[in-house]
Design a protein around this motif. Structure first.
Motif, PDB file in Angstrom:
ATOM      1  N   THR A 614       0.830  -1.200   0.000  1.00  0.00           N
ATOM      2  CA  THR A 614       0.000   0.000   0.000  1.00  0.00           C
ATOM      3  C   THR A 614       0.867   1.253   0.000  1.00  0.00           C
ATOM      4  OG1 THR A 614      -1.708   1.207   1.227  1.00  0.00           O
ATOM      5  CG2 THR A 614      -0.088   0.020   2.539  1.00  0.00           C
ATOM      6  N   PHE A 615       0.308   2.359  -0.494  1.00  0.00           N
ATOM      7  CA  PHE A 615       0.942   3.669  -0.349  1.00  0.00           C
ATOM      8  C   PHE A 615       0.403   4.408   0.879  1.00  0.00           C
ATOM      9  CE2 PHE A 615       1.163   3.806  -5.271  1.00  0.00           C
ATOM     10  CZ  PHE A 615       2.304   3.023  -5.263  1.00  0.00           C
ATOM     11  N   ASN A 616      -0.608   3.858   1.524  1.00  0.00           N
ATOM     12  CA  ASN A 616      -1.206   4.515   2.688  1.00  0.00           C
ATOM     13  C   ASN A 616      -0.231   4.523   3.855  1.00  0.00           C
ATOM     14  OD1 ASN A 616      -3.435   4.529   1.054  1.00  0.00           O
ATOM     15  ND2 ASN A 616      -4.847   3.700   2.574  1.00  0.00           N
ATOM     16  N   ARG A 617      -0.261   5.591   4.631  1.00  0.00           N
ATOM     17  CA  ARG A 617       0.627   5.703   5.780  1.00  0.00           C
ATOM     18  C   ARG A 617      -0.058   5.182   7.037  1.00  0.00           C
ATOM     19  NH1 ARG A 617       4.466  10.629   7.295  1.00  0.00           N
ATOM     20  NH2 ARG A 617       5.792   9.288   6.049  1.00  0.00           N
ATOM     21  N   GLY A 618       0.738   4.638   7.937  1.00  0.00           N
ATOM     22  CA  GLY A 618       0.239   4.260   9.261  1.00  0.00           C
ATOM     23  C   GLY A 618       0.497   2.821   9.626  1.00  0.00           C
ATOM     24  N   GLY A 619       0.596   1.929   8.629  1.00  0.00           N
ATOM     25  CA  GLY A 619       0.853   0.525   8.932  1.00  0.00           C
ATOM     26  C   GLY A 619       2.340   0.262   9.024  1.00  0.00           C
ATOM     27  N   PHE A 620       2.827  -0.088  10.210  1.00  0.00           N
ATOM     28  CA  PHE A 620       4.270  -0.320  10.355  1.00  0.00           C
ATOM     29  C   PHE A 620       4.541  -1.512  11.268  1.00  0.00           C
ATOM     30  CE2 PHE A 620       3.285   2.744  13.779  1.00  0.00           C
ATOM     31  CZ  PHE A 620       3.848   2.121  14.882  1.00  0.00           C
ATOM     32  N   LEU A 621       5.772  -2.007  11.173  1.00  0.00           N
ATOM     33  CA  LEU A 621       6.236  -3.093  12.030  1.00  0.00           C
ATOM     34  C   LEU A 621       7.176  -2.502  13.071  1.00  0.00           C
ATOM     35  CD1 LEU A 621       7.199  -5.687   9.239  1.00  0.00           C
ATOM     36  CD2 LEU A 621       4.940  -5.233  10.232  1.00  0.00           C
ATOM     37  N   PRO A 622       6.866  -2.626  14.359  1.00  0.00           N
ATOM     38  CA  PRO A 622       7.778  -2.091  15.386  1.00  0.00           C
ATOM     39  C   PRO A 622       9.066  -2.910  15.442  1.00  0.00           C
ATOM     40  CG  PRO A 622       5.948  -3.270  16.408  1.00  0.00           C
ATOM     41  CD  PRO A 622       5.656  -3.229  14.946  1.00  0.00           C
ATOM     42  N   LYS A 623      10.189  -2.216  15.450  1.00  0.00           N
ATOM     43  CA  LYS A 623      11.492  -2.885  15.446  1.00  0.00           C
ATOM     44  C   LYS A 623      12.450  -2.190  16.405  1.00  0.00           C
ATOM     45  CE  LYS A 623      10.561  -5.830  12.043  1.00  0.00           C
ATOM     46  NZ  LYS A 623      10.580  -7.299  12.211  1.00  0.00           N
ATOM     47  N   LYS A 624      13.585  -2.842  16.615  1.00  0.00           N
ATOM     48  CA  LYS A 624      14.672  -2.260  17.398  1.00  0.00           C
ATOM     49  C   LYS A 624      15.731  -1.717  16.444  1.00  0.00           C
ATOM     50  CE  LYS A 624      13.298  -3.482  21.611  1.00  0.00           C
ATOM     51  NZ  LYS A 624      13.042  -2.487  22.669  1.00  0.00           N
ATOM     52  N   ILE A 625      16.580  -0.833  16.946  1.00  0.00           N
ATOM     53  CA  ILE A 625      17.626  -0.260  16.105  1.00  0.00           C
ATOM     54  C   ILE A 625      18.560  -1.348  15.584  1.00  0.00           C
ATOM     55  CG2 ILE A 625      19.359   0.210  17.888  1.00  0.00           C
ATOM     56  CD1 ILE A 625      18.371   2.790  15.272  1.00  0.00           C
ATOM     57  N   GLU A 626      18.711  -2.418  16.360  1.00  0.00           N
ATOM     58  CA  GLU A 626      19.595  -3.502  15.937  1.00  0.00           C
ATOM     59  C   GLU A 626      19.066  -4.176  14.675  1.00  0.00           C
ATOM     60  OE1 GLU A 626      22.978  -5.543  15.821  1.00  0.00           O
ATOM     61  OE2 GLU A 626      22.500  -3.878  17.189  1.00  0.00           O
ATOM     62  N   TYR A 627      17.748  -4.163  14.502  1.00  0.00           N
ATOM     63  CA  TYR A 627      17.151  -4.744  13.293  1.00  0.00           C
ATOM     64  C   TYR A 627      17.689  -4.040  12.050  1.00  0.00           C
ATOM     65  CZ  TYR A 627      13.572  -5.431   9.666  1.00  0.00           C
ATOM     66  OH  TYR A 627      12.928  -5.694   8.482  1.00  0.00           O
ATOM     67  N   LEU A 628      17.800  -2.707  12.095  1.00  0.00           N
ATOM     68  CA  LEU A 628      18.311  -1.964  10.952  1.00  0.00           C
ATOM     69  C   LEU A 628      19.763  -2.308  10.668  1.00  0.00           C
ATOM     70  CD1 LEU A 628      16.739   1.581  11.527  1.00  0.00           C
ATOM     71  CD2 LEU A 628      15.975  -0.207   9.959  1.00  0.00           C
ATOM     72  N   ARG A 629      20.537  -2.566  11.728  1.00  0.00           N
ATOM     73  CA  ARG A 629      21.937  -2.975  11.517  1.00  0.00           C
ATOM     74  C   ARG A 629      21.989  -4.333  10.815  1.00  0.00           C
ATOM     75  NH1 ARG A 629      24.925   0.688  14.151  1.00  0.00           N
ATOM     76  NH2 ARG A 629      24.107   1.593  16.076  1.00  0.00           N
ATOM     77  N   GLN A 630      21.072  -5.210  11.200  1.00  0.00           N
ATOM     78  CA  GLN A 630      21.062  -6.543  10.598  1.00  0.00           C
ATOM     79  C   GLN A 630      20.648  -6.492   9.133  1.00  0.00           C
ATOM     80  OE1 GLN A 630      18.414  -8.662  13.183  1.00  0.00           O
ATOM     81  NE2 GLN A 630      19.915  -8.855  14.846  1.00  0.00           N
TER      82      GLN A 630
END
Length: 637
Positions: A614-630
């Motif tokens: 979707t292009f709609n805003r608001g739906g997200f997956l909560p993550k930790k900063i370490e997830y972005l490093r991975q």
């Protein structure tokens, strides 16, 4: 003529009238006219920041005095009237007359070459800065005389108060004297940079080292306009200033930030020229050299990270205007009088075949039985959906969408009653604690499910193309250009011109894949890995039978306190900076949801097209900063 959608608007600058016929006035009204610092934009340094293709050069080209004069020469032309109105709103006109004399100076690679010279940094910075000033003055004089409405002798420069004693260094106040001095400075400094072997410092030409500060000395320009004398505020627009070496850019910005300077100065630059903290917009971002944004300089972002309905409507208006100007330039379509983009890209909703609908009905019945949902409860769910379908204004509400919505509600009901633990004496068909409801998000999620399960087109029509472009004019033109190329082929073959939803979807996805494959920027491979991983996980969440996020997910979110703790020099910040600056993700800080503040890292329309999100805003997956490093591969680096 080649497909004009696949050419930059600025390629038309050799012919001013051709350029004006296709350029849209909307950037002037969107980014300048309503800016809260509008009154300061010609007094303090302005950094106009945007991703590649966001329209910086187009804006600078349109604002040059020669273009303004061309527009005002013929206001019987409807396009020129619209452009003149936008220029007035942005402050370039007052009472129908020019108010600003602007010149665009492209910051080509030769300026960066000065940083390689064997001199002290301050000397190298001054050489480049003085060359910029000389070329700006020469460009201004050329702009004021190019339309042959006045001679150089008719131009007067107005000095800044208390600066009269320094006028000899710029050649006096006559346009001829100022031009001759600028030519001498340009010639001397160019000889230093262009030589095979740079001279020793003590052997530098006098014209290259003698004090030269027209930006400090000049406060205005007086010219003849329609038989009367008018005064103009001078403005230099340094285009693509990010091409400078980082330290050189900082030094240039420092020299352009003198408070007493009356010469307007705009710095057109890409996002990746800023520091990671400035791009990520953390609340702890440090001011530039102790200068505060809004007081000592103004930042204007050519793309608004906010994805509100207002921002989307603004860009849709601008993109539609661009398409209307470009389409008549496609000869095969002009010959068939097919220049209405919305008719060529119809939004008629796709339908599943009767066989597919029957298959879907059987699937919903099987899942109802498997979930142990009674017939009476099923009738209630059907009624909830049917009532919504009757009330909705959406034209995409056929029987396939209704069935997919009912299927999602069946799963939501099963999950909600499973969370309660009824006793032996409670009814077997209890009401859920949270009532079931049908809304537009549920319908959107149903269409997403139908897209991935049955190949039903999901992204099509002009508005979807606009939203996929994330307010980036060049990305819009790439998507629209791919569609127009297909329509043009149909015109040549005498086939029906309009593209079906399925054809539109296929072309857009293929183009989006090509854009991602061609990403040339630093850390592009890490960014691809990151967005592809996020895309796959968002899709998996979006396709859960109960569609827990309604329209679906297209983002991950990190708690604000975690993002704030990210060190300024962390490599993850550098990767995220390049991802944001080059249209892979956007970021919104302090996004409130669930009683918490998040840093929302959202996939752009290009990536969402590839993954069918979707292009709609608001739906997200909560993550930790370490997830972005991975997911960027930095955890193992």
């Amino acid at each position: 003529m080649a497909n004009p959608f696949l050419r930059r608007a600025t390629e038309y600058v050799r012919d001013d009238e051709a350029f004006l016929s296709i350029v849209s006035p909307t950037p002037l009204t969107t980014f300048l006219a309503t800016n809260k610092h509008k009154d300061d934009m010609f007094e303090v340094p302005v950094r106009i920041i945007g991703s590649p293709g966001s329209g910086k050069t187009m804006l600078a080209t349109l604002a040059e005095f020669k273009m303004v004069e061309t527009i005002l020469k013929d206001k019987t032309n409807q396009t020129n009237r619209a452009l003149a109105a936008a220029l007035a709103q942005a402050g370039f006109l007052q009472d129908g007359r020019p108010h600003v004399a602007a010149v665009r100076v492209p910051m080509e690679s030769e300026y960066r070459d000065f940083w390689e010279l064997p001199y002290e940094p301050s000397v190298k910075a001054k050489l480049a800065f003085w060359l910029v000033q000389a070329r700006a003055v020469l460009g201004l004089i050329r702009n004021l005389t190019i339309n042959k409405t006045r001679e150089i002798e008719d131009i007067e420069f107005i000095p800044r108060a208390n600066y009269e004693a320094h006028l000899d260094q710029i050649g006096g106040l006559s346009a001829v004297g100022i031009r001759n001095r600028a030519l001498a400075v340009q010639r001397a400094i160019y000889s230093v940079g262009a030589g095979l072997r740079p001279p020793k410092f003590e052997n530098l030409p006098t014209d290259a080292t003698a004090p030269y500060a027209p930006f400090d000395a000049i406060s205005g320009i007086r010219i003849d306009w329609m038989g009367e004398k008018i005064e103009l505020s001078p403005l230099v627009m340094l285009d693509d200033i990010h091409a400078l070496h980082h330290d050189q850019l900082e030094a240039m910005f420092g020299m352009l930030s003198h408070r007493e300077m009356k010469f307007g100065r705009w710095l057109m630059m890409r996002l990746d020229a800023l520091s990671p903290s400035a791009v990520l917009r953390s609340s702890g971002s440090q001011p530039t050299h102790n200068r505060a944004s809004g007081r000592d300089f103004v930042d204007i972002r050519m793309q608004d990270d906010e994805k509100s309905d207002r921002v989307r409507r603004q860009f849709r208006t601008m993109a539609s205007d661009m398409a209307k100007r470009y389409l008549p330039l496609v000869e095969a379509l002009r010959n068939k009088n097919a220049t209405d983009i919305e008719r060529l890209l119809p939004t008629e909703p796709p339908q599943l075949t009767s066989g597919q609908i029957k298959q879907l009905e059987e699937k919903v019945s099987r899942e109802q039985s498997k979930l142990g949902i009674t017939l009476s409860r099923r009738r209630e769910i059907d009624s909830i959906v049917d009532d919504f379908i009757k009330r909705t204004k959406s034209h995409d509400n056929g029987p396939d969408v209704a069935l997919a919505m009912k299927r999602i509600l069946l799963h939501r009901y099963a999950i909600r009653i499973a969370r309660s633990t009824p006793s032996l004496f409670e009814e077997m068909d209890p009401d859920p604690k949270t009532p079931l409801k049908a809304d537009s998000d549920l319908a959107h999620g149903a269409r997403l499910h139908l897209h991935h399960e049955y190949g039903r087109p999901f992204h099509y029509g002009l508005n979807e193309i606009c939203d996929a472009s994330d307010a980036n004019a060049e990305v819009f033109l790439q998507f629209a250009g791919a569609l127009v190329a297909s329509i043009e082929t149909r015109a040549i073959r005498n086939s029906p011109l309009s593209l079906s939803a399925r054809d539109q979807q296929s072309i857009l996805v293929e183009k989006a894949k090509g854009i991602m494959d061609d990403w040339p920027f630093a850390h592009a491979q890490r960014v691809r890995t990151m967005v592809d991983t996020i895309g796959r996980e968002c899709l998996a969440e979006s396709l859960l039978p109960n569609a827990p996020l309604g329209a679906g997910a297209n983002a991950v979110a990190i708690l604000e306190e975690e993002m704030e703790a990210l060190p300024i020099d962390d490599e993850l910040g550098v990767v995220l900076k390049h991802a944001i600056a080059n249209g892979a993700v956007t970021i919104e800080r302090n996004y409130g949801q669930g009683g918490k503040l998040w840093a929302l890292i959202e996939l752009t329309g290009t990536v969402s097209l590839v993954h069918g999100l979707t292009f709609n805003r608001g739906g997200f997956l909560p993550k930790k900063i370490e997830y972005l490093r991975q997911v960027t591969g930095l955890a193992d680096a």
